[in-house]
Motif scaffolding. Structure first.
Motif, PDB file in Angstrom:
ATOM      1  N   MET A   1      51.468  32.238  46.718  1.00 50.35           N
ATOM      2  CA  MET A   1      50.931  33.263  45.502  1.00 50.35           C
ATOM      3  C   MET A   1      50.376  34.656  46.433  1.00 50.35           C
ATOM      4  O   MET A   1      49.392  33.974  46.479  1.00 50.35           O
ATOM      5  N   LYS A   2      50.969  35.693  45.663  1.00 49.79           N
ATOM      6  CA  LYS A   2      49.719  37.088  46.269  1.00 49.79           C
ATOM      7  C   LYS A   2      48.842  37.270  45.741  1.00 49.79           C
ATOM      8  O   LYS A   2      48.917  36.261  44.895  1.00 49.79           O
ATOM      9  N   LYS A   3      47.939  37.385  46.389  1.00 48.39           N
ATOM     10  CA  LYS A   3      46.520  37.385  46.110  1.00 48.39           C
ATOM     11  C   LYS A   3      46.365  38.944  45.512  1.00 48.39           C
ATOM     12  O   LYS A   3      46.307  39.804  46.109  1.00 48.39           O
ATOM     13  N   LEU A   4      45.909  38.634  43.852  1.00 46.00           N
ATOM     14  CA  LEU A   4      46.132  40.315  43.169  1.00 46.00           C
ATOM     15  C   LEU A   4      44.308  40.258  42.977  1.00 46.00           C
ATOM     16  O   LEU A   4      43.667  39.610  42.228  1.00 46.00           O
ATOM     17  N   LEU A   5      43.780  41.147  43.311  1.00 40.76           N
ATOM     18  CA  LEU A   5      42.247  41.952  43.074  1.00 40.76           C
ATOM     19  C   LEU A   5      43.021  42.828  41.765  1.00 40.76           C
ATOM     20  O   LEU A   5      43.151  43.615  41.904  1.00 40.76           O
ATOM     21  N   PHE A   6      41.756  42.895  40.159  1.00 39.84           N
ATOM     22  CA  PHE A   6      42.846  43.506  38.970  1.00 39.84           C
ATOM     23  C   PHE A   6      40.956  43.582  38.364  1.00 39.84           C
ATOM     24  O   PHE A   6      40.012  43.507  39.300  1.00 39.84           O
ATOM     25  N   ALA A   7      41.088  45.566  38.543  1.00 41.29           N
ATOM     26  CA  ALA A   7      39.921  45.561  37.778  1.00 41.29           C
ATOM     27  C   ALA A   7      39.941  46.395  36.375  1.00 41.29           C
ATOM     28  O   ALA A   7      40.822  47.234  36.572  1.00 41.29           O
ATOM     29  N   ILE A   8      39.222  46.401  36.025  1.00 43.31           N
ATOM     30  CA  ILE A   8      39.273  47.045  34.716  1.00 43.31           C
ATOM     31  C   ILE A   8      38.775  47.736  34.152  1.00 43.31           C
ATOM     32  O   ILE A   8      37.667  47.700  34.282  1.00 43.31           O
ATOM     33  N   ILE A   9      38.972  48.964  34.078  1.00 46.60           N
ATOM     34  CA  ILE A   9      37.998  50.230  33.812  1.00 46.60           C
ATOM     35  C   ILE A   9      37.384  50.941  32.399  1.00 46.60           C
ATOM     36  O   ILE A   9      39.284  51.042  31.932  1.00 46.60           O
ATOM     37  N   LEU A  10      36.766  51.074  32.130  1.00 44.90           N
ATOM     38  CA  LEU A  10      36.901  51.429  30.444  1.00 44.90           C
ATOM     39  C   LEU A  10      36.049  52.592  30.848  1.00 44.90           C
ATOM     40  O   LEU A  10      35.008  53.303  31.276  1.00 44.90           O
ATOM     41  N   PHE A  11      37.160  53.814  30.403  1.00 48.81           N
ATOM     42  CA  PHE A  11      36.764  55.208  30.082  1.00 48.81           C
ATOM     43  C   PHE A  11      36.467  55.373  28.813  1.00 48.81           C
ATOM     44  O   PHE A  11      36.796  55.559  28.009  1.00 48.81           O
ATOM     45  N   THR A  12      35.138  55.615  28.571  1.00 50.68           N
ATOM     46  CA  THR A  12      34.558  56.690  27.081  1.00 50.68           C
ATOM     47  C   THR A  12      34.710  57.916  27.305  1.00 50.68           C
ATOM     48  O   THR A  12      34.905  58.871  28.107  1.00 50.68           O
ATOM     49  N   ASP A  72      43.401  34.497  43.141  1.00 51.12           N
ATOM     50  CA  ASP A  72      43.641  36.220  42.369  1.00 51.12           C
ATOM     51  C   ASP A  72      41.835  36.001  42.015  1.00 51.12           C
ATOM     52  O   ASP A  72      41.165  34.874  41.510  1.00 51.12           O
ATOM     53  N   ASP A  73      41.512  37.332  42.817  1.00 52.80           N
ATOM     54  CA  ASP A  73      40.150  37.681  42.642  1.00 52.80           C
ATOM     55  C   ASP A  73      40.314  38.518  40.992  1.00 52.80           C
ATOM     56  O   ASP A  73      40.846  39.659  41.072  1.00 52.80           O
ATOM     57  N   TYR A  74      39.336  38.609  39.681  1.00 54.56           N
ATOM     58  CA  TYR A  74      39.374  40.244  39.233  1.00 54.56           C
ATOM     59  C   TYR A  74      37.922  40.101  38.826  1.00 54.56           C
ATOM     60  O   TYR A  74      36.502  40.450  39.298  1.00 54.56           O
ATOM     61  N   LEU A  75      37.739  42.222  38.612  1.00 59.08           N
ATOM     62  CA  LEU A  75      37.071  42.579  38.719  1.00 59.08           C
ATOM     63  C   LEU A  75      37.136  43.471  37.184  1.00 59.08           C
ATOM     64  O   LEU A  75      37.861  44.410  37.286  1.00 59.08           O
ATOM     65  N   ILE A  76      35.862  43.682  36.365  1.00 57.03           N
ATOM     66  CA  ILE A  76      35.652  44.351  35.096  1.00 57.03           C
ATOM     67  C   ILE A  76      34.833  45.490  35.560  1.00 57.03           C
ATOM     68  O   ILE A  76      33.452  45.059  35.655  1.00 57.03           O
TER      69      ILE A  76
END
Length: 296
Positions: A1-12, A72-76
């Motif tokens: 499985m391919k490794k995906l790195l997600f970033a969740i970005i919260l904009f005001t 997978d690694d995730y980043l918020i």
């Protein structure tokens, strides 16, 4: 499985009027969808009123393909508009996670919260823990909780309550109390029907039986709900909807509307198989049911 790195970005989004805010939001999303950020690409987003700002926030999910077979690694990341620029005011990393996605958003404790699902296991839909992001007091936005883990997990915010589910069966109820997200009870069959919107058609487990109509005639847009059959029923239930496993143009499962939705005129077959666990670890088969659906 391919490794995906997600970033969740919260904009005001700070703007002078709702129309201007909507324009700024749309422009932001268009820019993000066309660009990459340190290798990250736009995946999906949620819009919510998470604090006391006049305009809503936009939570954006990005992914980056690292071309490895590891988990997978995730980043918020939380970005806020201040002094004419975007500022990172919160970030959190999740390592060795199989999958992450948006589950629900809505008012919880006075302000909107955004909930994502963090999945583990060989089957990425197998074991899930909801991650809730928001502000306890309308000011600072932060991680509020990682809620109880469950199999085939799902979640929905409704009537100031976070319902954590096993597919569409409510397992736990959580509320904001004194700035914390706390568990306030377990679910019953009444909760199953409530979160699904009390649909006209229902299939459910009662004791060790899977009950429901074998033929349904419905209209486009109507829903078939699945859960516990009686309002007072409690217990540790799990059902396997074989119809989830393949696309069907006539009727499809909608995980956010919690039911099979009639998409267009025609016929289809739904097949369900259920298990019930009265006292762990004993598991009892509750039968299966095939439903012939006609959409008029």
């Amino acid at each position: 499985m391919k490794k995906l790195l997600f970033a969740i970005i919260l904009f005001t989004i700070m703007a002078g009027s709702p129309a201007e805010a909507a324009s700024h939001t749309e422009t932001l999303l268009q820019q993000l969808q066309k660009s990459t950020h340190d290798g990250y690409r736009y995946h999906s987003h949620e819009i919510a009123q998470m604090n006391q700002s006049k305009m809503k926030e936009v939570v954006v999910l990005f992914n980056r393909d690292t071309k490895t077979n590891m988990a997978d690694d995730y980043l918020i990341k939380t970005y806020e508009w201040k002094n004419g620029k975007w500022n990172v005011i919160y970030k959190r990393e999740y390592l060795e996670v199989m999958k992450m996605k948006f589950l629900t958003s809505g008012k919880l404790g006075g302000y909107d919260k955004v909930v994502l699902g963090k999945y583990h296991g060989i089957d990425t839909e197998n074991i899930m823990a909801p991650i809730t992001i928001g502000s306890p007091d309308g000011n600072k936005i932060r991680l509020l909780a990682s809620s109880p883990v469950d199999y085939f997990g799902n979640a929905i915010i409704k009537n100031d309550t976070l319902y954590v589910m096993r597919r569409s069966i409510v397992m736990h109820q959580l509320k904001m109390k004194n700035g914390k997200l706390v568990r306030v009870g377990d679910g019953t069959g009444k909760d199953d029907r409530y979160v699904a919107g009390n649909p006209k058609y229902w299939v459910g487990v009662k004791g060790q039986q899977l009950l429901g109509p074998t033929k349904i005639t419905m209209k486009v847009g109507e829903k078939i709900g699945v859960g516990r059959y009686d309002a007072s029923v409690k217990g540790d239930y799990l059902y396997t909807p074989y119809a989830f496993l393949k696309k069907n143009a006539v009727i499809e499962w909608d995980e956010r509307r919690l039911g099979f939705i009639a998409k267009q005129k025609g016929t289809a077959t739904i097949e369900l198989d259920a298990e019930v666990r009265f006292e762990k670890p004993d598991v009892f088969h509750a039968g299966n049911i095939k439903i012939q659906v006609t959409v008029e």
